[in-house]
Write a protein that holds these residues in place. Structure first.
Motif, PDB file in Angstrom:
ATOM      1  N   TRP A  93       0.833  -1.207   0.000  1.00 56.32           N
ATOM      2  CA  TRP A  93       0.000   0.000   0.000  1.00 56.32           C
ATOM      3  C   TRP A  93       0.866   1.255   0.000  1.00 56.32           C
ATOM      4  N   LEU A  94       1.933   1.254   0.801  1.00 54.54           N
ATOM      5  CA  LEU A  94       2.815   2.418   0.879  1.00 54.54           C
ATOM      6  C   LEU A  94       3.571   2.644  -0.425  1.00 54.54           C
ATOM      7  N   ARG A  95       3.925   1.567  -1.101  1.00 60.72           N
ATOM      8  CA  ARG A  95       4.609   1.723  -2.389  1.00 60.72           C
ATOM      9  C   ARG A  95       3.733   2.491  -3.380  1.00 60.72           C
ATOM     10  N   VAL A  96       2.446   2.209  -3.357  1.00 60.99           N
ATOM     11  CA  VAL A  96       1.520   2.921  -4.243  1.00 60.99           C
ATOM     12  C   VAL A  96       1.373   4.370  -3.804  1.00 60.99           C
ATOM     13  N   GLN A  97       1.204   4.593  -2.507  1.00 64.63           N
ATOM     14  CA  GLN A  97       0.999   5.945  -2.003  1.00 64.63           C
ATOM     15  C   GLN A  97       2.229   6.831  -2.212  1.00 64.63           C
ATOM     16  N   ASN A  98       3.417   6.232  -2.162  1.00 64.27           N
ATOM     17  CA  ASN A  98       4.656   7.013  -2.197  1.00 64.27           C
ATOM     18  C   ASN A  98       5.365   6.973  -3.549  1.00 64.27           C
ATOM     19  N   ARG A  99       4.705   6.461  -4.580  1.00 63.93           N
ATOM     20  CA  ARG A  99       5.403   6.277  -5.853  1.00 63.93           C
ATOM     21  C   ARG A  99       5.829   7.595  -6.484  1.00 63.93           C
ATOM     22  N   ASP A 100       5.162   8.703  -6.149  1.00 61.97           N
ATOM     23  CA  ASP A 100       5.525   9.995  -6.720  1.00 61.97           C
ATOM     24  C   ASP A 100       6.338  10.854  -5.760  1.00 61.97           C
ATOM     25  N   GLU A 101       6.690  10.294  -4.599  1.00 61.51           N
ATOM     26  CA  GLU A 101       7.474  11.053  -3.630  1.00 61.51           C
ATOM     27  C   GLU A 101       8.936  11.109  -4.073  1.00 61.51           C
ATOM     28  N   PRO A 102       9.574  12.285  -4.007  1.00 67.76           N
ATOM     29  CA  PRO A 102      10.969  12.389  -4.454  1.00 67.76           C
ATOM     30  C   PRO A 102      11.955  11.745  -3.490  1.00 67.76           C
ATOM     31  N   LEU A 103      11.576  11.599  -2.217  1.00 70.45           N
ATOM     32  CA  LEU A 103      12.507  11.070  -1.230  1.00 70.45           C
ATOM     33  C   LEU A 103      11.755  10.243  -0.203  1.00 70.45           C
ATOM     34  N   ILE A 104      12.226   9.025   0.014  1.00 74.58           N
ATOM     35  CA  ILE A 104      11.722   8.206   1.108  1.00 74.58           C
ATOM     36  C   ILE A 104      12.879   8.037   2.079  1.00 74.58           C
ATOM     37  N   GLY A 105      12.799   8.673   3.207  1.00 74.85           N
ATOM     38  CA  GLY A 105      13.902   8.648   4.158  1.00 74.85           C
ATOM     39  C   GLY A 105      14.059  10.013   4.787  1.00 74.85           C
ATOM     40  N   TRP A 106      15.283  10.458   4.993  1.00 73.72           N
ATOM     41  CA  TRP A 106      15.501  11.764   5.590  1.00 73.72           C
ATOM     42  C   TRP A 106      16.796  12.356   5.063  1.00 73.72           C
ATOM     43  N   SER A 107      16.898  13.648   5.160  1.00 74.02           N
ATOM     44  CA  SER A 107      18.100  14.334   4.695  1.00 74.02           C
ATOM     45  C   SER A 107      18.674  15.151   5.837  1.00 74.02           C
ATOM     46  N   SER A 108      19.962  15.388   5.777  1.00 75.18           N
ATOM     47  CA  SER A 108      20.628  16.217   6.775  1.00 75.18           C
ATOM     48  C   SER A 108      21.479  17.254   6.061  1.00 75.18           C
ATOM     49  N   ASN A 109      21.705  18.373   6.709  1.00 77.31           N
ATOM     50  CA  ASN A 109      22.562  19.402   6.135  1.00 77.31           C
ATOM     51  C   ASN A 109      23.493  19.936   7.218  1.00 77.31           C
ATOM     52  N   TYR A 110      24.294  20.899   6.855  1.00 75.78           N
ATOM     53  CA  TYR A 110      25.293  21.427   7.785  1.00 75.78           C
ATOM     54  C   TYR A 110      24.644  21.988   9.044  1.00 75.78           C
ATOM     55  N   GLN A 111      23.500  22.671   8.870  1.00 78.82           N
ATOM     56  CA  GLN A 111      22.837  23.270  10.030  1.00 78.82           C
ATOM     57  C   GLN A 111      22.315  22.190  10.981  1.00 78.82           C
ATOM     58  N   ASP A 112      21.780  21.100  10.426  1.00 75.40           N
ATOM     59  CA  ASP A 112      21.299  20.011  11.270  1.00 75.40           C
ATOM     60  C   ASP A 112      22.435  19.415  12.089  1.00 75.40           C
ATOM     61  N   ILE A 113      23.500  19.035  11.390  1.00 78.03           N
ATOM     62  CA  ILE A 113      24.627  18.395  12.062  1.00 78.03           C
ATOM     63  C   ILE A 113      25.271  19.350  13.053  1.00 78.03           C
ATOM     64  N   GLY A 114      25.236  20.640  12.735  1.00 83.10           N
ATOM     65  CA  GLY A 114      25.832  21.636  13.612  1.00 83.10           C
ATOM     66  C   GLY A 114      25.171  21.726  14.972  1.00 83.10           C
ATOM     67  N   HIS A 151      29.373  18.547   3.143  1.00 82.08           N
ATOM     68  CA  HIS A 151      28.117  18.720   2.431  1.00 82.08           C
ATOM     69  C   HIS A 151      27.013  17.946   3.128  1.00 82.08           C
ATOM     70  N   GLY A 152      25.801  18.328   2.816  1.00 85.07           N
ATOM     71  CA  GLY A 152      24.658  17.600   3.346  1.00 85.07           C
ATOM     72  C   GLY A 152      24.611  16.188   2.789  1.00 85.07           C
ATOM     73  N   THR A 153      23.965  15.323   3.514  1.00 89.25           N
ATOM     74  CA  THR A 153      23.838  13.937   3.076  1.00 89.25           C
ATOM     75  C   THR A 153      22.376  13.544   3.076  1.00 89.25           C
ATOM     76  N   THR A 154      22.064  12.548   2.288  1.00 86.27           N
ATOM     77  CA  THR A 154      20.717  12.000   2.253  1.00 86.27           C
ATOM     78  C   THR A 154      20.767  10.550   2.685  1.00 86.27           C
ATOM     79  N   VAL A 155      19.908  10.192   3.613  1.00 88.10           N
ATOM     80  CA  VAL A 155      19.855   8.831   4.129  1.00 88.10           C
ATOM     81  C   VAL A 155      18.522   8.229   3.723  1.00 88.10           C
ATOM     82  N   THR A 156      18.555   7.085   3.069  1.00 91.25           N
ATOM     83  CA  THR A 156      17.318   6.408   2.684  1.00 91.25           C
ATOM     84  C   THR A 156      17.382   4.954   3.100  1.00 91.25           C
ATOM     85  N   TYR A 157      16.317   4.493   3.709  1.00 88.93           N
ATOM     86  CA  TYR A 157      16.198   3.093   4.102  1.00 88.93           C
ATOM     87  C   TYR A 157      14.790   2.622   3.768  1.00 88.93           C
ATOM     88  N   SER A 158      14.663   1.442   3.251  1.00 83.49           N
ATOM     89  CA  SER A 158      13.351   0.817   3.199  1.00 83.49           C
ATOM     90  C   SER A 158      13.182   0.011   4.467  1.00 83.49           C
TER      91      SER A 158
END
Length: 323
Positions: free
Chosen positions: A272-293, A301-308
């Protein structure tokens, strides 16, 4: 838990409850623990425990998985609304369970990862390491800037009391494996999350006890045959290794903890989630310098972390040495 009136056989739970679903589940959970204690009570003192630290929680939670499901609640008269779309009810139920079980796994895994890193690498940068792992595994950042003058891991009781936490990660995986075996023993078919194994298991207990007549009239008290059917996993306590118990539980198919049952349990939700999220650009979370700071100022540089969900569970399992 204490024996009233001097009886060595009677047990009771001392618990403050209200008429809520959470307390209903909690009561079943604690009763399962007590049943485990009683099952291995005749073992030598050294073996009066679960086969490994994960087993007690796994057994107790496997019981509550059956208590949670809609079919069981309908059978016991606690859920009578049959006007809703069954598919929507099923997806809502699975989403609720996923938020409780799947979302918990990364945290249950990272607590001991952090503890082990302290044992191995020392106490330097303990707080920043905690938040680095929180970001890596959970996608969580602190709400305000943290320093080494803070000790955020200490807000977790198991950290300050020096208790291992990996047992909760393994126990969550194992509970679904145990639950699936109980459902198969009860002759259940169909989706795993719809299994109400305790009704069928109770019927088998009655048959093993030589009971006839209506199911609600069955009394399995002191039936040795009925007791053996339920105690096969619990009765040995720690006198057998976890591998031996799992081999018995799975009827010789494997002797290892496996996340496959957990994946099968949530498979309808995943589809069900695969159908709902098929148009989502990112499944997971992203971090940037301000977050890590907020917890570990560094250049980069910022990083993107994705896990199923499936890959997360499988990747975590490879870090765990199962004995």
């Amino acid at each position: 838990m204490s024996p009233p009136n001097g009886s060595s056989n009677a047990r009771k739970i001392k618990q403050c409850t209200e008429v809520t679903m959470q307390d209903l589940v909690s009561t079943h959970h604690e009763m399962a623990h007590i049943q485990y204690y009683l099952q291995y009570a005749e073992q030598p003192q050294l073996f009066r425990d679960g086969a490994n630290p994960a087993f007690h929680e796994a057994v107790a939670n496997a019981v509550t998985l059956s208590v949670y499901n809609i079919q069981h609640l309908q059978r016991v008269g606690l859920y009578n609304n049959r006007t809703h779309d069954p598919y929507q009810v099923s997806m809502n139920f699975l989403m609720t369970m996923a938020l409780e079980k799947v979302a918990y796994l990364p945290f249950a895994f990272m607590v001991d990862q952090w503890r082990w890193s302290v044992f191995e690498d020392g106490v330097q940068n303990m707080n920043s390491r905690w938040w680095q792992m929180k970001l890596r595994f959970q996608g969580v950042i602190p709400p305000m800037q943290r320093t080494e003058a803070d000790f955020d891991p200490g807000s977790k009781y198991h950290v300050i009391s020096d208790q291992e936490y990996i047992k909760y990660f393994l126990g969550t995986v194992l509970e679904f494996q145990l639950y699936e075996q109980l459902c198969q023993a009860a002759g259940q078919a169909g989706h795993l999350h719809e299994c109400d194994c305790w009704v069928q298991l109770f019927e088998q207990l009655c048959q093993a006890a030589g009971q006839a007549g209506h199911l609600h009239e069955c009394d399995v008290y002191r039936s040795r045959d009925a007791g053996r059917l339920l105690s096969e996993i619990m009765q040995p306590g720690a006198s057998k290794t976890a591998s031996e118990i799992i081999r018995t539980m799975t009827r010789g198919r494997t002797n290892r903890i496996s996340p496959e049952s957990l994946v099968r349990y949530f498979r309808p939700l995943e589809l069900w989630l695969r159908v709902q999220n098929r148009d989502e650009p990112l499944i997971g979370w992203s971090s940037n310098y301000q977050d890590i700071g907020l917890f570990a100022p560094q250049r980069g540089h910022g990083t993107t972390v994705t896990y199923s969900m499936v890959l997360l569970v499988l990747s975590m399992m490879q870090f765990v040495l199962f004995l």
